[in-house]
Design a protein around this motif. Structure first.
Motif, PDB file in Angstrom:
ATOM      1  N   SER A 279     100.107  11.063  85.859  1.00  0.00           N
ATOM      2  CA  SER A 279      99.575  11.354  84.579  1.00  0.00           C
ATOM      3  C   SER A 279     100.121  10.249  83.415  1.00  0.00           C
ATOM      4  O   SER A 279      99.928  10.252  82.574  1.00  0.00           O
ATOM      5  CB  SER A 279     100.439  12.704  83.970  1.00  0.00           C
ATOM      6  OG  SER A 279     101.795  12.580  84.145  1.00  0.00           O
TER       7      SER A 279
ATOM      8  N   SER B  84     100.136  17.141  81.025  1.00  0.00           N
ATOM      9  CA  SER B  84      99.337  17.763  81.985  1.00  0.00           C
ATOM     10  C   SER B  84      99.642  19.053  82.263  1.00  0.00           C
ATOM     11  O   SER B  84      98.957  20.012  82.732  1.00  0.00           O
ATOM     12  CB  SER B  84      99.716  16.826  83.261  1.00  0.00           C
ATOM     13  OG  SER B  84      99.353  15.566  83.222  1.00  0.00           O
TER      14      SER B  84
ATOM     15  N   LEU C  35      95.677  12.548  82.949  1.00  0.00           N
ATOM     16  CA  LEU C  35      96.532  13.863  82.362  1.00  0.00           C
ATOM     17  C   LEU C  35      95.661  14.927  83.485  1.00  0.00           C
ATOM     18  O   LEU C  35      96.549  15.823  83.871  1.00  0.00           O
ATOM     19  CB  LEU C  35      96.222  14.073  81.065  1.00  0.00           C
ATOM     20  CG  LEU C  35      97.014  13.074  80.104  1.00  0.00           C
ATOM     21  CD1 LEU C  35      96.611  13.419  78.569  1.00  0.00           C
ATOM     22  CD2 LEU C  35      98.642  13.531  80.300  1.00  0.00           C
TER      23      LEU C  35
END
Length: 278
Positions: free
Chosen positions: A56, A63, A210
Protein backbone atom coordinates in the motif's frame (compact mmCIF):
# COMPACT_ATOMS: atom_id res chain seq x y z
CA UNK A 1 -63.69 -38.27 30.34
CA UNK A 2 -62.69 -37.79 26.66
CA UNK A 3 -61.68 -34.20 27.44
CA UNK A 4 -59.37 -35.44 30.18
CA UNK A 5 -57.79 -37.94 27.81
CA UNK A 6 -57.25 -35.24 25.18
CA UNK A 7 -55.60 -32.95 27.71
CA UNK A 8 -53.41 -35.83 28.87
CA UNK A 9 -52.35 -36.57 25.27
CA UNK A 10 -51.54 -32.89 24.67
CA UNK A 11 -49.47 -32.73 27.84
CA UNK A 12 -47.61 -35.89 26.81
CA UNK A 13 -46.85 -34.45 23.37
CA UNK A 14 -45.61 -31.20 24.91
CA UNK A 15 -43.37 -33.11 27.31
CA UNK A 16 -41.96 -35.19 24.47
CA UNK A 17 -41.32 -32.04 22.44
CA UNK A 18 -39.57 -30.29 25.33
CA UNK A 19 -37.38 -33.31 25.98
CA UNK A 20 -36.27 -33.66 22.34
CA UNK A 21 -32.51 -33.34 21.85
CA UNK A 22 -31.11 -29.91 21.05
CA UNK A 23 -28.43 -27.39 21.91
CA UNK A 24 -28.74 -25.39 25.11
CA UNK A 25 -29.17 -21.66 24.40
CA UNK A 26 -26.85 -20.02 26.91
CA UNK A 27 -24.70 -17.55 24.96
CA UNK A 28 -25.49 -13.82 24.95
CA UNK A 29 -24.19 -10.95 22.84
CA UNK A 30 -20.92 -10.41 24.73
CA UNK A 31 -20.03 -14.10 24.52
CA UNK A 32 -20.83 -14.37 20.81
CA UNK A 33 -18.90 -11.16 20.14
CA UNK A 34 -15.92 -12.47 22.09
CA UNK A 35 -16.05 -15.71 20.07
CA UNK A 36 -16.11 -13.74 16.82
CA UNK A 37 -13.20 -11.52 17.84
CA UNK A 38 -11.21 -14.49 19.14
CA UNK A 39 -11.74 -16.26 15.83
CA UNK A 40 -10.77 -13.06 14.03
CA UNK A 41 -7.51 -13.08 16.07
CA UNK A 42 -6.87 -9.28 16.06
CA UNK A 43 -3.19 -9.83 16.87
CA UNK A 44 -2.72 -11.12 13.30
CA UNK A 45 -2.44 -7.44 12.34
CA UNK A 46 1.12 -7.48 13.69
CA UNK A 47 2.05 -10.55 11.68
CA UNK A 48 0.95 -9.16 8.32
CA UNK A 49 1.93 -5.53 8.88
CA UNK A 50 5.08 -5.45 6.74
CA UNK A 51 3.52 -7.13 3.70
CA UNK A 52 0.45 -4.85 3.60
CA UNK A 53 2.53 -1.73 4.33
CA UNK A 54 4.79 -2.48 1.37
CA UNK A 55 1.88 -3.18 -1.02
CA UNK A 56 0.00 0.00 0.00
CA UNK A 57 3.08 2.29 -0.12
CA UNK A 58 2.70 2.90 3.60
CA UNK A 59 -1.06 3.46 3.47
CA UNK A 60 -1.87 0.41 5.54
CA UNK A 61 -4.57 2.07 7.66
CA UNK A 62 -6.30 3.18 4.46
CA UNK A 63 -6.12 -0.36 3.09
CA UNK A 64 -7.74 -1.69 6.25
CA UNK A 65 -10.45 0.99 5.97
CA UNK A 66 -11.27 -0.14 2.40
CA UNK A 67 -11.30 -3.78 3.51
CA UNK A 68 -13.59 -2.91 6.43
CA UNK A 69 -16.17 -1.30 4.11
CA UNK A 70 -16.21 -4.44 1.96
CA UNK A 71 -16.48 -6.68 5.01
CA UNK A 72 -19.39 -4.64 6.42
CA UNK A 73 -21.33 -5.26 3.19
CA UNK A 74 -20.67 -8.99 3.60
CA UNK A 75 -21.55 -8.80 7.31
CA UNK A 76 -24.87 -7.15 6.45
CA UNK A 77 -25.69 -10.02 4.09
CA UNK A 78 -24.80 -12.61 6.73
CA UNK A 79 -26.91 -10.74 9.28
CA UNK A 80 -29.97 -10.80 7.02
CA UNK A 81 -29.53 -14.51 6.34
CA UNK A 82 -29.00 -15.29 10.03
CA UNK A 83 -32.26 -13.49 10.83
CA UNK A 84 -34.24 -15.27 8.12
CA UNK A 85 -32.64 -18.71 8.61
CA UNK A 86 -31.81 -18.96 12.33
CA UNK A 87 -30.00 -22.32 12.26
CA UNK A 88 -26.41 -23.35 12.93
CA UNK A 89 -24.26 -24.01 9.91
CA UNK A 90 -23.40 -20.58 8.53
CA UNK A 91 -23.02 -20.21 4.74
CA UNK A 92 -23.62 -23.86 3.87
CA UNK A 93 -26.95 -23.91 5.70
CA UNK A 94 -28.04 -20.72 3.93
CA UNK A 95 -27.04 -22.05 0.49
CA UNK A 96 -28.72 -25.40 1.19
CA UNK A 97 -31.97 -23.72 2.25
CA UNK A 98 -32.08 -21.11 -0.54
CA UNK A 99 -30.46 -22.88 -3.52
CA UNK A 100 -29.86 -26.63 -3.28
CA UNK A 101 -28.49 -29.39 -1.09
CA UNK A 102 -25.66 -30.10 -3.55
CA UNK A 103 -24.40 -26.52 -3.60
CA UNK A 104 -24.74 -26.37 0.18
CA UNK A 105 -22.57 -29.48 0.41
CA UNK A 106 -19.84 -27.83 -1.70
CA UNK A 107 -19.99 -24.60 0.31
CA UNK A 108 -19.77 -26.66 3.50
CA UNK A 109 -16.55 -28.29 2.37
CA UNK A 110 -15.17 -24.90 1.33
CA UNK A 111 -16.05 -23.45 4.73
CA UNK A 112 -14.46 -26.40 6.50
CA UNK A 113 -11.20 -25.75 4.64
CA UNK A 114 -11.40 -22.14 5.89
CA UNK A 115 -12.01 -23.27 9.48
CA UNK A 116 -9.07 -25.69 9.24
CA UNK A 117 -6.79 -23.21 7.47
CA UNK A 118 -7.11 -20.36 9.99
CA UNK A 119 -6.04 -22.36 13.09
CA UNK A 120 -3.16 -23.84 11.08
CA UNK A 121 -1.89 -20.36 10.21
CA UNK A 122 -2.22 -19.19 13.81
CA UNK A 123 -0.41 -22.30 15.10
CA UNK A 124 2.43 -21.88 12.59
CA UNK A 125 2.89 -18.17 13.37
CA UNK A 126 2.71 -18.83 17.11
CA UNK A 127 5.21 -21.68 16.86
CA UNK A 128 7.66 -19.53 14.89
CA UNK A 129 7.45 -16.74 17.49
CA UNK A 130 7.90 -19.12 20.42
CA UNK A 131 10.73 -20.97 18.68
CA UNK A 132 12.53 -17.65 18.18
CA UNK A 133 12.20 -16.95 21.91
CA UNK A 134 12.95 -20.52 23.02
CA UNK A 135 15.22 -22.06 20.32
CA UNK A 136 15.71 -25.26 22.32
CA UNK A 137 12.05 -26.19 21.79
CA UNK A 138 11.34 -27.24 18.14
CA UNK A 139 8.44 -25.87 16.14
CA UNK A 140 6.65 -29.24 16.03
CA UNK A 141 6.50 -29.33 19.86
CA UNK A 142 4.74 -25.95 20.02
CA UNK A 143 2.34 -26.95 17.23
CA UNK A 144 1.53 -30.22 19.05
CA UNK A 145 0.85 -28.24 22.23
CA UNK A 146 -1.52 -25.94 20.33
CA UNK A 147 -3.36 -28.90 18.79
CA UNK A 148 -3.79 -30.66 22.15
CA UNK A 149 -4.98 -27.51 23.97
CA UNK A 150 -7.41 -26.56 21.18
CA UNK A 151 -8.84 -30.08 21.05
CA UNK A 152 -9.22 -30.14 24.84
CA UNK A 153 -11.18 -26.85 24.79
CA UNK A 154 -13.56 -28.23 22.17
CA UNK A 155 -14.10 -31.47 24.10
CA UNK A 156 -14.77 -29.64 27.38
CA UNK A 157 -17.64 -27.74 25.77
CA UNK A 158 -18.92 -24.30 24.86
CA UNK A 159 -18.98 -22.91 28.41
CA UNK A 160 -15.25 -23.58 28.99
CA UNK A 161 -14.42 -22.43 25.44
CA UNK A 162 -16.34 -19.21 26.10
CA UNK A 163 -14.24 -18.41 29.19
CA UNK A 164 -11.02 -19.34 27.38
CA UNK A 165 -11.99 -17.06 24.48
CA UNK A 166 -12.55 -14.13 26.83
CA UNK A 167 -9.17 -14.69 28.51
CA UNK A 168 -7.20 -15.10 25.28
CA UNK A 169 -8.97 -12.15 23.67
CA UNK A 170 -8.13 -9.96 26.67
CA UNK A 171 -4.45 -10.91 26.34
CA UNK A 172 -4.47 -10.15 22.59
CA UNK A 173 -6.11 -6.75 23.05
CA UNK A 174 -3.68 -5.91 25.87
CA UNK A 175 -0.66 -6.76 23.68
CA UNK A 176 -1.99 -4.65 20.78
CA UNK A 177 -2.85 -1.76 23.11
CA UNK A 178 0.62 -1.78 24.70
CA UNK A 179 2.29 -2.03 21.30
CA UNK A 180 0.26 0.95 20.04
CA UNK A 181 1.05 2.99 23.16
CA UNK A 182 4.77 2.28 22.74
CA UNK A 183 4.51 3.31 19.08
CA UNK A 184 2.85 6.61 20.06
CA UNK A 185 5.60 7.20 22.62
CA UNK A 186 8.32 6.47 20.06
CA UNK A 187 6.85 8.91 17.53
CA UNK A 188 6.47 11.65 20.17
CA UNK A 189 9.96 10.95 21.53
CA UNK A 190 11.44 11.59 18.07
CA UNK A 191 9.56 14.88 17.78
CA UNK A 192 7.22 13.67 15.02
CA UNK A 193 3.56 14.65 14.71
CA UNK A 194 0.89 12.10 15.57
CA UNK A 195 -1.39 13.61 12.92
CA UNK A 196 -0.57 12.47 9.40
CA UNK A 197 -2.46 11.40 6.29
CA UNK A 198 0.35 9.06 5.17
CA UNK A 199 -0.95 5.91 6.98
CA UNK A 200 -4.33 6.47 5.29
CA UNK A 201 -3.23 7.48 1.79
CA UNK A 202 0.30 6.15 1.43
CA UNK A 203 3.25 7.93 -0.16
CA UNK A 204 2.85 8.44 -3.01
CA UNK A 205 -0.94 8.15 -3.02
CA UNK A 206 -2.03 5.37 -5.33
CA UNK A 207 -5.52 3.88 -5.40
CA UNK A 208 -4.29 0.65 -6.94
CA UNK A 209 -1.66 0.26 -4.20
CA UNK A 210 -4.26 0.84 -1.48
CA UNK A 211 -6.56 -1.66 -3.16
CA UNK A 212 -3.76 -4.23 -3.36
CA UNK A 213 -3.12 -3.71 0.34
CA UNK A 214 -6.85 -4.04 1.04
CA UNK A 215 -6.95 -7.40 -0.78
CA UNK A 216 -4.37 -8.74 1.67
CA UNK A 217 -5.88 -6.87 4.64
CA UNK A 218 -9.19 -8.67 4.00
CA UNK A 219 -7.44 -11.85 5.16
CA UNK A 220 -7.34 -10.37 8.69
CA UNK A 221 -11.16 -10.37 8.73
CA UNK A 222 -11.50 -14.09 8.01
CA UNK A 223 -13.65 -15.69 10.66
CA UNK A 224 -16.12 -12.94 11.58
CA UNK A 225 -18.84 -15.00 9.92
CA UNK A 226 -18.08 -17.93 12.24
CA UNK A 227 -20.44 -16.50 14.89
CA UNK A 228 -23.37 -17.77 12.79
CA UNK A 229 -22.35 -21.33 13.71
CA UNK A 230 -23.46 -20.50 17.29
CA UNK A 231 -27.02 -19.63 16.27
CA UNK A 232 -28.61 -22.61 18.05
CA UNK A 233 -26.61 -21.96 21.22
CA UNK A 234 -27.47 -18.24 21.44
CA UNK A 235 -30.29 -16.60 23.35
CA UNK A 236 -32.62 -14.63 21.02
CA UNK A 237 -30.48 -15.64 18.04
CA UNK A 238 -32.50 -13.73 15.42
CA UNK A 239 -31.54 -10.47 17.14
CA UNK A 240 -28.21 -11.35 18.74
CA UNK A 241 -26.39 -13.04 15.84
CA UNK A 242 -26.83 -10.20 13.28
CA UNK A 243 -25.67 -7.67 15.89
CA UNK A 244 -22.68 -9.83 16.81
CA UNK A 245 -21.66 -10.20 13.14
CA UNK A 246 -21.68 -6.42 12.56
CA UNK A 247 -19.95 -5.68 15.87
CA UNK A 248 -17.23 -8.27 15.21
CA UNK A 249 -16.42 -6.66 11.85
CA UNK A 250 -16.60 -3.11 13.28
CA UNK A 251 -14.58 -3.74 16.44
CA UNK A 252 -12.01 -5.85 14.59
CA UNK A 253 -11.72 -3.25 11.83
CA UNK A 254 -11.38 -0.46 14.39
CA UNK A 255 -8.53 -2.30 16.12
CA UNK A 256 -6.78 -2.89 12.78
CA UNK A 257 -7.11 0.72 11.58
CA UNK A 258 -6.12 2.45 14.83
CA UNK A 259 -3.18 0.17 15.60
CA UNK A 260 -1.74 0.21 12.06
CA UNK A 261 -2.11 4.00 11.85
CA UNK A 262 0.25 4.55 14.79
CA UNK A 263 2.55 1.64 13.94
CA UNK A 264 2.98 3.04 10.41
CA UNK A 265 4.00 6.38 11.93
CA UNK A 266 6.86 4.67 13.78
CA UNK A 267 7.73 2.40 10.82
CA UNK A 268 10.01 4.94 9.02
CA UNK A 269 12.00 5.45 12.23
CA UNK A 270 13.15 1.81 12.27
CA UNK A 271 15.40 0.05 9.79
CA UNK A 272 13.55 -3.03 8.60
CA UNK A 273 15.65 -5.78 7.04
CA UNK A 274 12.87 -8.26 6.26
CA UNK A 275 9.43 -7.00 5.22
CA UNK A 276 7.80 -10.22 6.50
CA UNK A 277 8.96 -9.50 10.06
CA UNK A 278 8.49 -5.73 9.99
Amino acid sequence: MSLTRTETAQQGAAAASSSSPGLHRQLRLHSVLAFGLAYLAPIIVLGTFGVISEKSHGGIAGSYLIALVAMLLTATSYGRLAREIPVAGSAYSYVRRTLSDHLGFLVGWGSMLDYVFIPMVIWLIGASYLNAQFPAVPNWAWILMFIVSTTALNILGIRVADKANLLLLAVEVLVIALFTIFAIYAVSHHGRSLLSSAPLTGKPFNVLALSAGAATAAYSFLGFDAVTTLTEETVDAKRTIPRAIMLTALVGGGIFIVSTYFIELVHPLIKVVDVDSA
